[in-house]
Design a protein around this motif. Structure first.
Motif, short mmCIF file in Angstrom:
data_model
loop_
_atom_site.label_atom_id
_atom_site.label_comp_id
_atom_site.label_asym_id
_atom_site.label_seq_id
_atom_site.Cartn_x
_atom_site.Cartn_y
_atom_site.Cartn_z
N LYS A 130 18.58 -4.47 117.13
CA LYS A 130 18.97 -4.95 115.80
C LYS A 130 20.27 -5.74 115.96
O LYS A 130 21.35 -5.25 115.67
N ASN A 131 20.14 -6.97 116.45
CA ASN A 131 21.31 -7.75 116.82
C ASN A 131 21.56 -8.89 115.82
O ASN A 131 21.87 -10.02 116.22
N TYR A 132 21.47 -8.59 114.54
CA TYR A 132 21.68 -9.62 113.52
C TYR A 132 23.12 -10.15 113.55
O TYR A 132 23.36 -11.31 113.23
N THR A 133 24.07 -9.31 113.93
CA THR A 133 25.47 -9.75 113.99
C THR A 133 25.76 -10.58 115.23
O THR A 133 26.79 -11.26 115.31
N GLY A 134 24.88 -10.50 116.22
CA GLY A 134 25.04 -11.29 117.43
C GLY A 134 26.06 -10.77 118.42
O GLY A 134 26.45 -11.49 119.35
N ILE A 135 26.51 -9.51 118.29
CA ILE A 135 27.57 -9.04 119.19
C ILE A 135 27.08 -8.10 120.30
O ILE A 135 27.88 -7.64 121.11
N ILE A 136 25.78 -7.83 120.36
CA ILE A 136 25.26 -7.03 121.48
C ILE A 136 25.14 -7.94 122.69
O ILE A 136 24.44 -8.95 122.64
N PRO A 137 25.82 -7.65 123.79
CA PRO A 137 25.77 -8.54 124.97
C PRO A 137 24.44 -8.46 125.67
O PRO A 137 23.69 -7.48 125.54
N GLU A 173 31.55 -6.76 113.21
CA GLU A 173 30.92 -7.87 112.51
C GLU A 173 29.89 -7.38 111.50
O GLU A 173 29.31 -6.30 111.65
N THR A 174 29.65 -8.20 110.46
CA THR A 174 28.63 -7.90 109.46
C THR A 174 27.68 -9.08 109.32
O THR A 174 28.02 -10.22 109.65
N PHE A 175 26.49 -8.79 108.80
CA PHE A 175 25.48 -9.81 108.50
C PHE A 175 24.87 -9.42 107.18
O PHE A 175 24.57 -8.26 106.94
N ASP A 176 24.67 -10.40 106.29
CA ASP A 176 24.24 -10.06 104.94
C ASP A 176 23.36 -11.16 104.36
O ASP A 176 23.80 -12.30 104.19
N THR A 177 22.09 -10.82 104.08
CA THR A 177 21.18 -11.67 103.32
C THR A 177 20.51 -10.80 102.26
O THR A 177 20.79 -9.60 102.17
N ALA A 178 19.62 -11.38 101.49
CA ALA A 178 18.96 -10.62 100.43
C ALA A 178 18.14 -9.46 100.99
O ALA A 178 18.11 -8.36 100.43
N ASP A 179 17.47 -9.68 102.11
CA ASP A 179 16.58 -8.67 102.67
C ASP A 179 17.17 -7.90 103.84
O ASP A 179 16.65 -6.84 104.21
N ILE A 180 18.23 -8.42 104.45
CA ILE A 180 18.78 -7.81 105.66
C ILE A 180 20.28 -7.67 105.54
O ILE A 180 20.98 -8.62 105.20
N GLU A 181 20.78 -6.46 105.84
CA GLU A 181 22.22 -6.19 105.92
C GLU A 181 22.46 -5.46 107.24
O GLU A 181 21.68 -4.60 107.63
N SER A 182 23.55 -5.81 107.91
CA SER A 182 23.84 -5.14 109.16
C SER A 182 25.34 -5.13 109.41
O SER A 182 26.05 -6.06 109.02
N VAL A 183 25.81 -4.08 110.05
CA VAL A 183 27.21 -3.98 110.49
C VAL A 183 27.20 -3.44 111.91
O VAL A 183 26.35 -2.61 112.26
N ALA A 184 28.11 -3.94 112.75
CA ALA A 184 28.11 -3.53 114.15
C ALA A 184 29.54 -3.46 114.69
O ALA A 184 30.41 -4.22 114.28
N ILE A 185 29.74 -2.52 115.61
CA ILE A 185 31.02 -2.34 116.31
C ILE A 185 30.73 -2.38 117.80
O ILE A 185 29.86 -1.65 118.29
N ARG A 186 31.44 -3.23 118.55
CA ARG A 186 31.28 -3.25 120.00
C ARG A 186 32.57 -2.79 120.67
O ARG A 186 33.65 -3.28 120.32
N VAL A 187 32.45 -1.87 121.62
CA VAL A 187 33.61 -1.38 122.35
C VAL A 187 33.38 -1.53 123.85
O VAL A 187 32.25 -1.60 124.32
N ARG A 188 34.51 -1.55 124.58
CA ARG A 188 34.47 -1.71 126.04
C ARG A 188 35.52 -0.79 126.67
O ARG A 188 36.63 -0.68 126.15
N PRO A 189 35.21 -0.12 127.79
CA PRO A 189 36.20 0.71 128.48
C PRO A 189 37.48 -0.06 128.74
O PRO A 189 37.45 -1.25 129.10
N ALA A 190 38.61 0.62 128.54
CA ALA A 190 39.91 -0.04 128.60
C ALA A 190 40.95 0.86 129.25
O ALA A 190 40.69 2.04 129.54
#
Length: 208
Positions: free
Chosen positions: A6-13, A107-124
């Motif tokens: 479910k990569n609507y936000t585009g942040i999944i590598p 990041e968030t993504f929002d249309t009439a039929d699709i809503e999505s929110v995503a958090i990406r983290v990396r070891p630091a």
């Protein structure tokens, strides 16, 4: 075969090397209005990282949000924050007993039929020390992306671990051994169990 992300936000590598871990839970409601209400609840839970262990019930690690300097802060999560993870067993010397990840994107993504929110983290590294060594049992090529998505009347919570490899670069023998063991257990068991508990908890009717 991996489920479609479910990569609507585009942040999944993209996956290049290492292991893949995917955890996913979904609910289909009777109508879109109910799905929108559930999505909003799940979104609040997702962004409230400090409360994840209560939402998930059996979550094996405790997550504490900090700012970029390592000072504990309240939710919601923001880009540039860190997660200070307290997992079962001994922690690293580099992390002063904790594992650390940096929040790279929210990041968030929002249309009439699709809503999505995503958090990406990396070891630091541990922001409370001047050292730049990664303080986590996974390498800094690894990422975890946490998402909640509504597609019409279907709500999905998912965690996508990509390019997962144990962190064996530490110059400290104790940390190297610990990370090798914890990384192998994380890939095989730990992450799969805790992430499925989290995705289940994010979309359940009542938080635990």
């Amino acid at each position: 075969m991996e489920k479609e992300e479910k990569n609507y936000t585009g942040i999944i590598p993209g996956q290049e090397e290492g292991s893949i871990i995917t955890a996913e839970s979904h609910v289909e409601t009777e109508d879109t209005e109910l799905a929108q209400a559930l999505f909003n609840t799940a979104k609040e839970r997702l962004l409230d990282v400090n409360n994840w262990q209560h939402v998930a019930g059996e979550l094996l690690a405790r997550f504490q949000l900090t700012d970029a300097a390592g000072r504990e802060v309240p939710s919601p999560v923001q880009e540039g924050y860190r997660f200070k993870l307290d997992i079962p067993g001994p922690g690293t010397e580099a992390g002063e007993g904790y594992d650390w990840v940096e929040v790279e994107a929210v990041e968030t993504f929002d249309t009439a039929d699709i809503e999505s929110v995503a958090i990406r983290v990396r070891p630091a590294s541990n922001p409370q020390t001047p050292e730049e060594e990664v303080a986590h049992f996974y390498s800094d090529e690894s990422t975890s992306t946490f998402t909640v998505t509504r597609e019409k009347n279907k709500v999905t919570a998912a965690v996508y671990d990509r390019n997962i490899k144990p962190n064996t670069d530490s110059e400290r023998l104790g940390d190297k051994l610990r990370n090798t063991l914890a990384g192998a257990v994380g890939i095989g068991i730990f992450s799969k169990v805790q992430w499925k508990n989290l995705t289940d908890g994010l979309i359940q009717a009542e938080a635990t």
